[in-house]
Motif scaffolding. Structure first.
Motif, mmCIF file in Angstrom:
data_model
loop_
_atom_site.group_PDB
_atom_site.id
_atom_site.type_symbol
_atom_site.label_atom_id
_atom_site.label_comp_id
_atom_site.label_asym_id
_atom_site.label_seq_id
_atom_site.Cartn_x
_atom_site.Cartn_y
_atom_site.Cartn_z
ATOM 1 N N PHE A 32 1.071 -0.855 0.227
ATOM 2 C CA PHE A 32 0.023 0.096 0.336
ATOM 3 C C PHE A 32 1.130 1.491 0.211
ATOM 4 O O PHE A 32 0.134 1.518 -0.829
ATOM 5 C CB PHE A 32 -1.007 0.213 1.347
ATOM 6 N N LYS A 33 1.898 0.825 0.660
ATOM 7 C CA LYS A 33 2.700 2.469 1.023
ATOM 8 C C LYS A 33 3.547 1.887 -0.458
ATOM 9 O O LYS A 33 3.956 3.788 -1.092
ATOM 10 C CB LYS A 33 4.256 2.461 2.180
ATOM 11 N N GLN A 34 4.130 1.708 -0.894
ATOM 12 C CA GLN A 34 4.482 2.032 -2.647
ATOM 13 C C GLN A 34 3.072 2.136 -3.416
ATOM 14 O O GLN A 34 4.236 3.675 -4.289
ATOM 15 C CB GLN A 34 5.219 0.578 -2.909
ATOM 16 N N VAL A 35 2.329 1.972 -3.033
ATOM 17 C CA VAL A 35 1.419 2.636 -4.081
ATOM 18 C C VAL A 35 1.063 3.496 -3.986
ATOM 19 O O VAL A 35 1.354 4.977 -4.962
ATOM 20 C CB VAL A 35 0.019 1.046 -4.286
ATOM 21 N N LEU A 36 1.292 4.225 -3.045
ATOM 22 C CA LEU A 36 1.368 5.428 -2.141
ATOM 23 C C LEU A 36 1.767 6.405 -3.246
ATOM 24 O O LEU A 36 1.288 7.589 -3.491
ATOM 25 C CB LEU A 36 0.747 5.728 -0.451
ATOM 26 N N THR A 37 3.190 6.312 -2.599
ATOM 27 C CA THR A 37 4.249 6.712 -2.646
ATOM 28 C C THR A 37 4.084 6.903 -4.246
ATOM 29 O O THR A 37 5.245 7.750 -5.025
ATOM 30 C CB THR A 37 5.769 6.243 -2.243
ATOM 31 N N SER A 38 4.220 6.311 -4.888
ATOM 32 C CA SER A 38 4.271 6.634 -6.784
ATOM 33 C C SER A 38 3.090 7.639 -7.618
ATOM 34 O O SER A 38 2.633 7.200 -8.301
ATOM 35 C CB SER A 38 4.015 4.477 -7.341
ATOM 36 N N SER A 39 1.653 7.191 -6.651
ATOM 37 C CA SER A 39 1.100 7.966 -6.949
ATOM 38 C C SER A 39 0.346 9.167 -7.123
ATOM 39 O O SER A 39 1.050 10.029 -6.167
ATOM 40 C CB SER A 39 -0.481 7.405 -6.597
ATOM 41 N N PRO A 40 0.420 10.287 -7.846
ATOM 42 C CA PRO A 40 -0.131 11.715 -7.396
ATOM 43 C C PRO A 40 -1.620 12.232 -6.593
ATOM 44 O O PRO A 40 -1.704 12.905 -6.759
ATOM 45 C CB PRO A 40 -0.098 12.162 -8.662
ATOM 46 N N ILE A 41 -1.358 11.049 -5.364
ATOM 47 C CA ILE A 41 -1.953 11.666 -4.022
ATOM 48 C C ILE A 41 -1.283 11.970 -2.622
ATOM 49 O O ILE A 41 -0.130 11.766 -2.679
ATOM 50 C CB ILE A 41 -3.481 10.763 -3.947
ATOM 51 N N GLY A 42 -2.191 12.995 -1.789
ATOM 52 C CA GLY A 42 -1.764 12.458 -0.601
ATOM 53 C C GLY A 42 -2.560 12.346 0.079
ATOM 54 O O GLY A 42 -3.938 13.280 0.339
ATOM 55 N N ILE A 43 -2.471 11.119 1.074
ATOM 56 C CA ILE A 43 -3.413 11.110 2.029
ATOM 57 C C ILE A 43 -2.726 11.562 3.734
ATOM 58 O O ILE A 43 -1.934 11.821 4.050
ATOM 59 C CB ILE A 43 -3.141 9.743 2.461
ATOM 60 N N TRP A 44 -3.705 12.729 4.102
ATOM 61 C CA TRP A 44 -3.218 12.894 5.470
ATOM 62 C C TRP A 44 -4.430 12.268 6.536
ATOM 63 O O TRP A 44 -5.478 12.783 6.415
ATOM 64 C CB TRP A 44 -2.865 14.315 5.483
ATOM 65 N N ALA A 45 -4.348 12.685 7.516
ATOM 66 C CA ALA A 45 -5.058 12.551 8.770
ATOM 67 C C ALA A 45 -4.432 13.463 9.954
ATOM 68 O O ALA A 45 -3.554 13.427 10.368
ATOM 69 C CB ALA A 45 -4.846 11.276 9.620
ATOM 70 N N LEU A 46 -5.858 13.569 10.684
ATOM 71 C CA LEU A 46 -5.462 14.167 12.085
ATOM 72 C C LEU A 46 -6.462 14.093 12.765
ATOM 73 O O LEU A 46 -7.400 13.064 13.166
ATOM 74 C CB LEU A 46 -6.323 15.965 11.764
ATOM 75 N N ASN A 47 -5.854 14.285 13.612
ATOM 76 C CA ASN A 47 -6.620 13.424 15.339
ATOM 77 C C ASN A 47 -7.390 14.784 15.654
ATOM 78 O O ASN A 47 -7.321 16.098 15.299
ATOM 79 C CB ASN A 47 -5.481 13.377 16.975
ATOM 80 N N LEU A 48 -7.725 14.515 16.694
ATOM 81 C CA LEU A 48 -9.113 15.823 17.657
ATOM 82 C C LEU A 48 -8.483 16.695 17.504
ATOM 83 O O LEU A 48 -9.090 17.838 17.343
ATOM 84 C CB LEU A 48 -10.117 14.920 18.220
ATOM 85 N N ARG A 49 -7.785 16.741 18.545
ATOM 86 C CA ARG A 49 -6.901 18.250 18.279
ATOM 87 C C ARG A 49 -5.970 18.961 17.134
ATOM 88 O O ARG A 49 -5.766 20.187 17.220
ATOM 89 C CB ARG A 49 -5.433 17.990 19.347
ATOM 90 N N GLY A 50 -6.269 18.272 15.854
ATOM 91 C CA GLY A 50 -5.667 18.843 14.880
ATOM 92 C C GLY A 50 -4.477 18.971 14.798
ATOM 93 O O GLY A 50 -4.143 19.338 13.253
#
Length: 85
Positions: free
Chosen positions: A5-23
């Motif tokens: 999954f990480k290999q696909v993610l890093t080779s794709s022109p997308i960004g995924i980010w997540a935040l905790n409840l404090r932002g």
């Protein structure tokens, strides 16, 4: 499967980010980081709202997500167009 999954993610022109409840960023990965010339690691632990204080539409999208709303929206920031899901 995590490495695949990480290999696909890093080779794709997308960004995924997540935040905790404090932002604070807990995840910031993807090929989009390379396209933008930044490392996602520099965001981990930093506060989304402070870093994006000038991007009112993006802040509104995150507040909607924190409220539990499911939506798709588009935003243009610094000359780039983004799709938010």
């Amino acid at each position: 499967i995590r490495n695949d999954f990480k290999q696909v993610l890093t080779s794709s022109p997308i960004g995924i980010w997540a935040l905790n409840l404090r932002g604070n960023y807990t995840v910031c990965e993807g090929g989009a980081m390379s396209i933008l010339g930044i490392s996602g690691d520099r965001f981990i632990g930093r506060n989304f709202f402070e870093l994006n204080a000038g991007n009112t539409p993006l802040i509104e999208f995150v507040n909607r997500a924190f409220a539990g709303e499911s939506f798709t929206a588009e935003n243009t920031f610094e000359g780039r167009r983004y799709s938010t899901n």
